[in-house]
Write an enzyme that holds these catalytic residues in place. Structure first.
Site, short mmCIF file in Angstrom:
data_model
loop_
_atom_site.label_atom_id
_atom_site.label_comp_id
_atom_site.label_asym_id
_atom_site.label_seq_id
_atom_site.Cartn_x
_atom_site.Cartn_y
_atom_site.Cartn_z
N ILE A 153 -0.87 -7.91 4.03
CA ILE A 153 -0.85 -8.27 5.77
C ILE A 153 -1.00 -9.28 6.46
O ILE A 153 -0.37 -9.71 7.26
CB ILE A 153 -1.81 -6.51 6.60
CG1 ILE A 153 -0.94 -5.26 6.13
CG2 ILE A 153 -1.56 -7.12 8.02
CD1 ILE A 153 -1.87 -4.65 6.76
N THR A 171 -12.08 -3.43 0.12
CA THR A 171 -12.42 -2.19 -0.19
C THR A 171 -13.42 -1.62 -1.88
O THR A 171 -13.05 -2.90 -2.76
CB THR A 171 -11.87 -1.17 -0.96
OG1 THR A 171 -10.27 -1.17 -1.76
CG2 THR A 171 -10.39 -0.85 0.74
N GLN A 216 -14.99 6.72 1.60
CA GLN A 216 -14.36 5.40 2.28
C GLN A 216 -15.53 5.35 2.51
O GLN A 216 -15.36 5.03 4.14
CB GLN A 216 -12.99 5.57 2.26
CG GLN A 216 -12.53 4.57 1.34
CD GLN A 216 -11.49 4.59 2.27
OE1 GLN A 216 -10.76 4.55 3.12
NE2 GLN A 216 -10.00 3.21 1.69
N TYR A 239 -15.82 1.64 3.75
CA TYR A 239 -15.03 1.50 4.68
C TYR A 239 -14.27 2.53 6.06
O TYR A 239 -14.27 1.56 7.04
CB TYR A 239 -13.83 1.94 3.73
CG TYR A 239 -13.03 0.87 4.35
CD1 TYR A 239 -11.95 -0.56 4.10
CD2 TYR A 239 -11.49 1.66 5.00
CE1 TYR A 239 -10.65 -0.98 4.41
CE2 TYR A 239 -10.95 0.84 5.22
CZ TYR A 239 -10.08 -0.11 5.22
OH TYR A 239 -8.84 -1.19 5.85
N TYR A 241 -0.92 3.61 6.47
CA TYR A 241 -0.52 2.99 4.18
C TYR A 241 0.34 1.95 4.47
O TYR A 241 1.64 2.84 4.93
CB TYR A 241 0.26 4.03 3.24
CG TYR A 241 -1.36 5.17 3.58
CD1 TYR A 241 -2.27 5.04 2.06
CD2 TYR A 241 -1.87 6.17 4.05
CE1 TYR A 241 -3.43 5.21 1.47
CE2 TYR A 241 -2.95 7.27 3.43
CZ TYR A 241 -3.48 6.75 2.35
OH TYR A 241 -4.65 6.50 2.08
#
Length: 241
Positions: free
Chosen positions: A14, A86, A144, A147, A179
């Site tokens: 990204i 992550t 997570q 995260y 996603y």
């Protein structure tokens, strides 16, 4: 003279799409990265965008790196806090090291990067800070906790700082991707992707990095001057907030 934009984690996924979009729009772009020298060199070769190496988890490294960017390209007027990692594990198996690594990069990194550029933005009466959070910071995700906590913190950081920057001409906003079809996501086992991930997404597909980049490009523009403290959810309808 074109404005200078600094994108953390800006050479892959990204971040690379954001760096490219800003460069194509006429910004002077600096793409920060933490470790993959080969990918950074290839990115610069392909795009002509200058890359700068430091860890956003280290305040002094951020201040030094930002100083180098500003000496070479000019004052940072657009900051995109995209860098993230992550270290997934169910909470009962999560180590302190995994917790601290993710919080250090994904949450503390926003402070470490924004704090050094904030005085200049205030003095110039203009700035754009755009924080890349996540759908999992909005809704949470098993495995997570670290995260999701960091990415939820990014949204709180955005909303609080937006109130401080508003009278100084600085906007602070967040983008929460779902996603996205990055190299990392596309490496997920096809059966897992088709049976467990895509069915969660009403539009029936992964997002593209360029779709997130277009959100950032708008928030960085003069036309977005009345938008601050906001969160754009780019998740294909997976989660509404």
């Amino acid at each position: 003279m074109s404005r200078t934009a600094l994108v953390t984690g800006g050479t892959r996924g990204i971040g690379a799409a954001i760096s490219r979009a800003l460069s194509d729009a006429g910004y002077q772009v600096a793409a920060n990265y933490a470790g993959n020298d080969e990918a950074a060199a290839k990115f610069t070769e392909e795009t002509g965008i200058k890359t700068y190496k430091w860890s956003v988890a280290e305040y002094d490294a951020c201040a030094e790196g930002i100083g180098k960017v500003e000496s070479e390209l000019g004052p940072v007027e657009v900051l995109v806090n995209n860098a993230g990692i992550t270290r997934d594990a169910m909470f009962h198996k999560m180590t302190r090291e995994k917790w601290e690594a993710v919080i250090g990069t994904n949450l503390n990194g926003l402070f470490n990067m924004t704090h050094p550029v904030w005085p200049g933005m205030r003095e110039r009466k203009f700035g754009r800070v755009i924080n890349i959070s996540s759908v999992n910071g909005q809704k949470g995700q098993a495995g997570q906790t670290n995260y999701s906590s960091a990415k939820a913190g990014d949204i709180g950081f955005t909303r609080a700082l937006a109130q401080e920057g508003a009278r100084a001409g600085i906007t602070v906003n967040a983008v929460c991707p779902g996603y996205i079809g990055t190299e990392m996501v596309r490496a997920i086992d096809e059966e897992v992707l088709n049976k467990h991930i895509l069915p969660q997404i009403p539009v029936g597909r992964l997002g593209e990095p360029e779709e997130v980049a277009r959100c950032v490009l708008f928030l960085a523009s003069d036309e977005a001057g009345f938008i601050t403290g906001s969160t754009i959810s780019a998740n294909g309808g997976q989660y509404f907030s």
